[in-house]
Scaffold this active site. Structure first.
Site, mmCIF file in Angstrom:
data_model
loop_
_atom_site.group_PDB
_atom_site.id
_atom_site.type_symbol
_atom_site.label_atom_id
_atom_site.label_comp_id
_atom_site.label_asym_id
_atom_site.label_seq_id
_atom_site.Cartn_x
_atom_site.Cartn_y
_atom_site.Cartn_z
ATOM 1 N N HIS A 1 12.698 65.714 -5.365
ATOM 2 C CA HIS A 1 13.523 66.574 -6.220
ATOM 3 C C HIS A 1 14.933 66.029 -6.387
ATOM 4 C CE1 HIS A 1 14.932 70.137 -8.227
ATOM 5 N NE2 HIS A 1 15.865 70.315 -7.317
ATOM 6 N N ASP B 1 8.163 65.542 -7.128
ATOM 7 C CA ASP B 1 8.973 66.766 -7.108
ATOM 8 C C ASP B 1 8.065 67.976 -7.346
ATOM 9 O OD1 ASP B 1 10.783 68.817 -7.333
ATOM 10 O OD2 ASP B 1 11.929 67.935 -8.982
ATOM 11 N N ASP C 1 18.342 69.529 -12.144
ATOM 12 C CA ASP C 1 18.125 70.814 -11.481
ATOM 13 C C ASP C 1 18.836 71.922 -12.270
ATOM 14 O OD1 ASP C 1 17.074 72.133 -8.877
ATOM 15 O OD2 ASP C 1 19.173 72.703 -8.871
#
Length: 299
Positions: free
Chosen positions: A276, A246, A121
């Site tokens: 995710h 995701d 991320d």
């Protein structure tokens, strides 16, 4: 500068988290990290885990023990504004350069060398910047569910950015629950909420998505283009592992960007049945992939 410090009792008895907190002071802020020694003889340099948004080091809890059991020192720290780290309450305080400077300071103070850098991320831009600016201190890269963020982002990311803009009082635990395949237990959701009991405590989490360049001329885009250029010349082992569910980093395209860019990246590993926050969905499986990758890289 006004700073919020989450009370320690918010972190009592978190499920799966028995790592003693450790702190460093960086530019007047208390920055939290854990530093877990190898379980047995060391088999290589430390593994450094970079978390993203709006999580904290807790996201990696299911991976830390297996990585230590494989003979690796494991380090994870909380970005300013997250976890047990201090949280400036002025959203304008937060910049990509400030987050990167804190990463530099923390890893310098912890004497990190020969590192395996693990990113996911928005930990990707920070961790990959650190790695490409300190290649002599990095042995391996593990890249998961992230992007280069040099001015092009997915529709899923733009939707998330819009949500964060409109909701500064981020429902952190609900966000985690909504971005996993598994049904996250209520006590684990509460652990993700623990650092953020007030709106002011969420300033860093609310601002983080707005730091991402969505246009080539945005602040930080030039730095991240430089990171991408460095990765195109990277000559050390790289593991690319992206999950199959995701919407922010769609599979397989998002991982393929890195496999096409980095000369030493092999075929991306697909983490099936994960969204995710793949560390929450499949932490032990990912740790096993990393352990096998490190064994292969050592030969």
């Amino acid at each position: 500068m006004d700073v919020y410090r989450t009370p320690d009792d918010r972190f009592a008895d978190l499920p799966g988290w028995d790592f003693p907190p450790q702190y460093l002071e960086v530019d007047g802020l208390r920055i939290h990290h854990i530093d877990v020694p190898a379980d047995g003889p060391e088999t290589g340099g430390p593994i450094v885990l970079f978390h993203g948004e709006p999580t904290w080091s807790y996201l990696y809890r299911r991976m830390i023990r297996p990585l230590a059991a494989a003979g690796r020192r494991v380090i994870a720290y909380d970005h300013a504004g997250f976890g047990r780290s201090d949280k400036p309450t002025d959203r304008d305080w937060y910049t990509f350069d400030r987050h990167s400077a804190i990463a530099d300071a923390v890893l310098d103070r912890l004497d990190v060398d020969d590192a395996t850098v693990v990113v996911q991320d928005l930990g990707g831009p920070i961790g990959l910047r650190w790695a490409t600016e300190h290649p002599d201190r990095v042995a391996n890269l593990v890249i998961m569910n992230t992007g280069l963020f040099s001015g092009r982002v997915s529709r899923g990311f733009l939707a998330w950015r819009d949500f964060a803009t409109k909701n500064p009082d981020l429902p952190v635990g609900q966000i985690i629950q909504g971005a996993t395949v598994t049904d996250v237990p209520a006590e684990v959701v509460a652990a993700y909420d623990a650092p953020f009991p007030t709106v002011e405590s969420k300033a860093g989490a609310a601002q983080f998505p707005l730091l991402v360049p969505v246009d080539a001329a945005d602040p930080g885009a030039d730095v991240l283009r430089t990171v991408g250029e460095a990765l195109s010349r990277w000559d050390k082992p790289v593991l690319i592992a992206f999950s199959d569910s995701d919407p922010v980093f769609p599979h397989p395209k998002s991982g393929q960007v890195f496999t096409d860019l980095i000369p030493t990246a092999g075929e991306q590993v697909t983490i099936a049945g994960a969204a995710h926050f793949l560390q929450e969905d499949k932490g032990e499986e990912i740790a096993a992939h990393i352990v096998e990758f490190l064994r292969s890289a050592a030969h």
